[in-house]
Design a protein around this motif. Structure first.
Motif, PDB file in Angstrom:
ATOM      1  N   LEU A 279     123.867   4.198  52.693  1.00 43.34           N
ATOM      2  CA  LEU A 279     122.414   4.061  52.546  1.00 43.34           C
ATOM      3  C   LEU A 279     121.915   4.885  51.364  1.00 43.34           C
ATOM      4  N   ALA A 280     122.444   6.105  51.215  1.00 46.16           N
ATOM      5  CA  ALA A 280     122.009   6.970  50.111  1.00 46.16           C
ATOM      6  C   ALA A 280     122.534   6.474  48.778  1.00 46.16           C
ATOM      7  N   ASP A 281     123.803   6.079  48.719  1.00 50.35           N
ATOM      8  CA  ASP A 281     124.403   5.672  47.440  1.00 50.35           C
ATOM      9  C   ASP A 281     123.865   4.351  46.924  1.00 50.35           C
ATOM     10  N   THR A 282     123.414   3.481  47.824  1.00 45.13           N
ATOM     11  CA  THR A 282     122.855   2.189  47.393  1.00 45.13           C
ATOM     12  C   THR A 282     121.344   2.257  47.226  1.00 45.13           C
ATOM     13  N   LEU A 283     120.828   3.490  47.263  1.00 46.58           N
ATOM     14  CA  LEU A 283     119.376   3.704  47.098  1.00 46.58           C
ATOM     15  C   LEU A 283     118.590   2.883  48.109  1.00 46.58           C
ATOM     16  N   GLY A 284     119.020   2.992  49.361  1.00 53.88           N
ATOM     17  CA  GLY A 284     118.320   2.290  50.434  1.00 53.88           C
ATOM     18  C   GLY A 284     118.629   0.811  50.455  1.00 53.88           C
ATOM     19  N   GLN A 285     119.874   0.438  50.125  1.00 55.19           N
ATOM     20  CA  GLN A 285     120.352  -0.952  50.089  1.00 55.19           C
ATOM     21  C   GLN A 285     119.631  -1.773  49.015  1.00 55.19           C
ATOM     22  N   ASN A 286     119.295  -1.103  47.943  1.00 57.72           N
ATOM     23  CA  ASN A 286     118.710  -1.800  46.805  1.00 57.72           C
ATOM     24  C   ASN A 286     119.726  -2.802  46.264  1.00 57.72           C
ATOM     25  N   ALA A 287     119.274  -4.020  45.990  1.00 61.50           N
ATOM     26  CA  ALA A 287     120.187  -5.094  45.597  1.00 61.50           C
ATOM     27  C   ALA A 287     120.930  -4.762  44.316  1.00 61.50           C
ATOM     28  N   ALA A 288     120.221  -4.305  43.290  1.00 60.10           N
ATOM     29  CA  ALA A 288     120.854  -4.029  42.003  1.00 60.10           C
ATOM     30  C   ALA A 288     121.817  -2.852  42.113  1.00 60.10           C
ATOM     31  N   ALA A 289     121.377  -1.804  42.791  1.00 59.74           N
ATOM     32  CA  ALA A 289     122.244  -0.624  42.949  1.00 59.74           C
ATOM     33  C   ALA A 289     123.491  -0.978  43.747  1.00 59.74           C
ATOM     34  N   THR A 290     123.307  -1.783  44.793  1.00 56.90           N
ATOM     35  CA  THR A 290     124.441  -2.180  45.612  1.00 56.90           C
ATOM     36  C   THR A 290     125.416  -3.032  44.822  1.00 56.90           C
ATOM     37  N   ALA A 291     124.895  -4.000  44.080  1.00 54.33           N
ATOM     38  CA  ALA A 291     125.759  -4.880  43.286  1.00 54.33           C
ATOM     39  C   ALA A 291     126.542  -4.083  42.248  1.00 54.33           C
ATOM     40  N   GLY A 292     125.899  -3.097  41.639  1.00 58.87           N
ATOM     41  CA  GLY A 292     126.584  -2.274  40.650  1.00 58.87           C
ATOM     42  C   GLY A 292     127.753  -1.504  41.264  1.00 58.87           C
ATOM     43  N   LEU A 293     127.571  -1.009  42.489  1.00 59.75           N
ATOM     44  CA  LEU A 293     128.657  -0.262  43.138  1.00 59.75           C
ATOM     45  C   LEU A 293     129.776  -1.196  43.593  1.00 59.75           C
ATOM     46  N   VAL A 294     129.419  -2.354  44.115  1.00 61.27           N
ATOM     47  CA  VAL A 294     130.434  -3.296  44.595  1.00 61.27           C
ATOM     48  C   VAL A 294     131.319  -3.761  43.447  1.00 61.27           C
ATOM     49  N   ALA A 295     130.754  -3.885  42.264  1.00 60.22           N
ATOM     50  CA  ALA A 295     131.515  -4.385  41.116  1.00 60.22           C
ATOM     51  C   ALA A 295     132.648  -3.457  40.714  1.00 60.22           C
ATOM     52  N   GLY A 296     132.579  -2.236  41.096  1.00 55.83           N
ATOM     53  CA  GLY A 296     133.704  -1.329  40.816  1.00 55.83           C
ATOM     54  C   GLY A 296     133.357  -0.258  39.797  1.00 55.83           C
ATOM     55  N   PRO A 297     134.364   0.532  39.396  1.00 57.77           N
ATOM     56  CA  PRO A 297     135.813   0.276  39.570  1.00 57.77           C
ATOM     57  C   PRO A 297     136.445   1.038  40.745  1.00 57.77           C
ATOM     58  N   TRP A 298     135.839   1.042  41.910  1.00 63.65           N
ATOM     59  CA  TRP A 298     136.369   1.771  43.049  1.00 63.65           C
ATOM     60  C   TRP A 298     137.775   1.322  43.436  1.00 63.65           C
ATOM     61  N   ASP A 299     138.119   0.070  43.144  1.00 64.36           N
ATOM     62  CA  ASP A 299     139.409  -0.468  43.567  1.00 64.36           C
ATOM     63  C   ASP A 299     140.536  -0.168  42.589  1.00 64.36           C
ATOM     64  N   SER A 300     140.193   0.077  41.329  1.00 67.97           N
ATOM     65  CA  SER A 300     141.234   0.247  40.309  1.00 67.97           C
ATOM     66  C   SER A 300     141.241   1.629  39.676  1.00 67.97           C
ATOM     67  N   ALA A 301     140.129   2.312  39.708  1.00 62.86           N
ATOM     68  CA  ALA A 301     140.050   3.646  39.077  1.00 62.86           C
ATOM     69  C   ALA A 301     139.272   4.578  40.005  1.00 62.86           C
ATOM     70  N   TRP A 302     139.928   4.972  41.051  1.00 66.16           N
ATOM     71  CA  TRP A 302     139.281   5.817  42.057  1.00 66.16           C
ATOM     72  C   TRP A 302     138.923   7.164  41.443  1.00 66.16           C
ATOM     73  N   GLY A 303     137.651   7.540  41.565  1.00 65.51           N
ATOM     74  CA  GLY A 303     137.219   8.803  40.985  1.00 65.51           C
ATOM     75  C   GLY A 303     136.872   9.867  42.008  1.00 65.51           C
ATOM     76  N   GLY A 304     136.895   9.510  43.267  1.00 71.34           N
ATOM     77  CA  GLY A 304     136.595  10.483  44.312  1.00 71.34           C
ATOM     78  C   GLY A 304     135.126  10.815  44.420  1.00 71.34           C
ATOM     79  N   THR A 305     134.247   9.983  43.856  1.00 67.13           N
ATOM     80  CA  THR A 305     132.818  10.224  43.952  1.00 67.13           C
ATOM     81  C   THR A 305     132.282   9.666  45.263  1.00 67.13           C
TER      82      THR A 305
END
Length: 548
Positions: A279-305
């Motif tokens: 909820l906090a990282d997506t800025l309250g499930q904001n569509a643009a913020a959520t889409a930006g996070l889903v796009a990555g690179p969490w799957d290929s370049a894990w940064g531990g954030t």
């Protein structure tokens, strides 16, 4: 051998002197026999038997110590009996509360009637608190007593009470994983890494499993907290431990080194629940913020954030839904991994998709999935269910060995104990029986927030957990009481044997001393008779002087 005759002398009477010398030598022996017979002791002073006196005094001290230890143990049993009496009352009240909850769950009752049941239940909850406060031994509250703990001891107390055991139970129930008894060293870091509350580390073996694992707890994060959950909602630190224990268990059951980091962290977050993070990282499930996070690179370049953790959690939760559609569970997936399969092979076997295909699917549908999640309610999203306070089940009994899948190695200076019972005559760990304090108020055992009007079924579950806490506490007390009863027997036998040994060393043999006394009396009488006979010789000398 002949004795030379002595001349008759006025100045020196040799025979009288000899008789007096022997008489003087007999007096101490006579007095010693009288002293021993009158006192009943063979050793009355160090001159009688220095080594024997030393050993006797040691045995007497040991005997008195054992006798006092028996009294200590009996006091401890009384303390525990008082606690058990209070717990018995609480268990009876919880039984009545469960009866009310079952009654309220029956659909034939109206809200008004359930409210009446709720009124009785609320009063019983108040009485549980009253019992916890009023159950005392020698002025000490036995059901509200955690003792005075250092912060480090308080953390270990939490680990031993519920954090480790409940986490392990969650992982076994929902992932089907149990470790193999490997050692797990608990280390309290002061200070630890900035921004890290806890972490697990180990050495990767040739099979990809983790060896010599260590659970590090950052004491900088575990400060000024209260039991049983630690810290403030929703970031209860028991949830942090649940996350890290997922790593520890997976590290011992599969080739975790070959797993992608998003899955490793996502499964750990799924155990603890991370809705508030998303909820906090997506800025309250904001569509643009959520889409930006889903796009990555969490799957290929894990940064531990934090966004990486949020996406790992969301992707794993999405995977959980895929498994349900395929009529599979996380246990089925973990079985594949535990059997040696790669994540790619495990996903293919369970949901019919490769890892790459699944990641692509989540990236295509993840934004809508996250926006459809209910992130604002009290449920934190754990696979186990529950809010921030209840997701890791609270227990109020300290277990010295809380994990079944690991052999814990605890830091020095722990565990903390509320009562340290001196149950022996010496100063060693074997002569002490330590037992933890009990905090059995309604909030601690989870007997609060019970709603018979809206959620009678949930109330039944919560009361069952509360009853388990109380009954576990009674079992814990009963085990200690049994140990103390055996300790009493052992101490009594030890005191008896020590007294017998001391008696053999120090007590007088009456028959032997009586014989010695008679012998001394006879010799004394003989010497006195001999001394008396010397007076005849003196009289002869005086007679000669009269004729001179």
């Amino acid at each position: 051998m002949s004795i030379a005759p002595r001349p008759m002398s006025l100045r020196f009477d040799g025979a009288a002197a000899t008789a007096q010398r022997h008489l003087g030598q007999l007096r101490p022996s006579f007095q010693r026999s009288v002293e021993r017979l009158s006192s009943g002791l063979r050793i009355n002073s160090a001159r009688d038997d220095a080594a024997g006196l030393f050993l006797s005094q040691r045995l007497q001290a040991q005997t008195r110590g054992a006798q006092q230890a028996v009294r200590n143990v009996q006091d401890g049993i009384s303390y525990l009996q008082v606690a058990d009496g209070g717990l018995t009352t609480q268990a009876e009240m919880l039984g009545r509360m469960r009866e009310l909850a079952v009654q309220a769950a029956n659909g034939i009752y109206s809200a008004t009637e359930r409210q009446a049941m709720q009124g009785e239940l609320d009063k019983l909850v108040e009485e549980i608190d009253s019992v916890a406060l009023s159950t005392k031994f020698n002025g000490r509250q036995v059901l509200q007593d955690l003792g005075t703990l250092t912060n480090e001891q308080l953390v270990v107390e939490g680990l031993r009470r519920s954090w480790l055991e409940s986490s392990e139970e969650m992982i076994e129930k929902h992932f089907g994983l149990t470790a193999d008894g490997a050692p797990l060293t608990i280390i309290l870091d002061a200070p630890g890494p900035v921004g890290v509350a806890a972490y697990v580390q180990g050495a990767a073996g040739a099979d990809g499993r983790s060896y010599n694992q260590e659970l590090h707890v950052n004491m900088s994060a575990f400060t000024n907290f209260s039991m049983p959950n630690a810290s403030a909602a929703p970031f209860h630190l028991d949830r942090v431990i649940a996350h890290e224990m997922t790593h520890a268990v997976m590290g011992r059951t599969m080739n975790m080194a070959a797993l992608p980091q998003w899955f490793v962290e996502g499964t750990a977050e799924l155990i603890r629940g991370a809705d508030e993070r998303v909820l906090a990282d997506t800025l309250g499930q904001n569509a643009a913020a959520t889409a930006g996070l889903v796009a990555g690179p969490w799957d290929s370049a894990w940064g531990g954030t934090s966004p990486d953790y949020s996406m790992g959690y969301a992707a794993t939760k999405y995977l959980h839904g895929k498994l349900e559609v395929a009529e599979k569970t996380m246990i089925d997936l973990m079985d594949q991994l535990e059997g040696g399969a790669t994540l790619d092979a495990a996903l293919t076997a369970t949901i019919g998709m490769t890892e790459a295909a699944f990641v692509a699917d989540f990236k295509a549908n993840g934004t809508a999935f996250i926006q459809g999640m209910n992130l604002a309610d009290a449920d934190v999203g754990s696979i186990a269910g529950g809010n921030a306070r209840t997701v890791v089940q609270d227990q109020d009994v300290v277990t010295l060995d809380p994990l079944r899948g690991f052999t814990e190695i605890w830091p020095s200076g722990t565990p903390a104990t509320a009562v340290a019972l001196q149950a022996g005559a010496n100063n060693s760990s074997f002569d002490r029986v330590d037992f933890a304090g009990l905090k059995m108020d309604a909030a601690t055992i989870g007997a609060t927030e019970l709603d018979l009007v809206e959620d009678a079924g949930g109330a039944i579950d919560r009361i069952d957990r509360s009853l388990k806490s109380v009954l576990s506490a009674r079992a814990y007390i009963g085990a200690i009481m049994n140990r103390l009863e055996f300790a009493t027997r052992s101490l009594s036998v030890s005191a008896e044997n020590s007294k017998a040994a001391d008696s053999r060393i120090r007590d007088a043999d009456t028959a032997a001393e009586m014989t010695e006394l008679l012998r001394s009396q006879m010799r004394t009488q003989s010497a006195m008779n001999a001394l008396s006979s010397t007076q005849t010789q003196r009289s002869s000398v005086l007679s000669l002087l009269q004729f001179a």
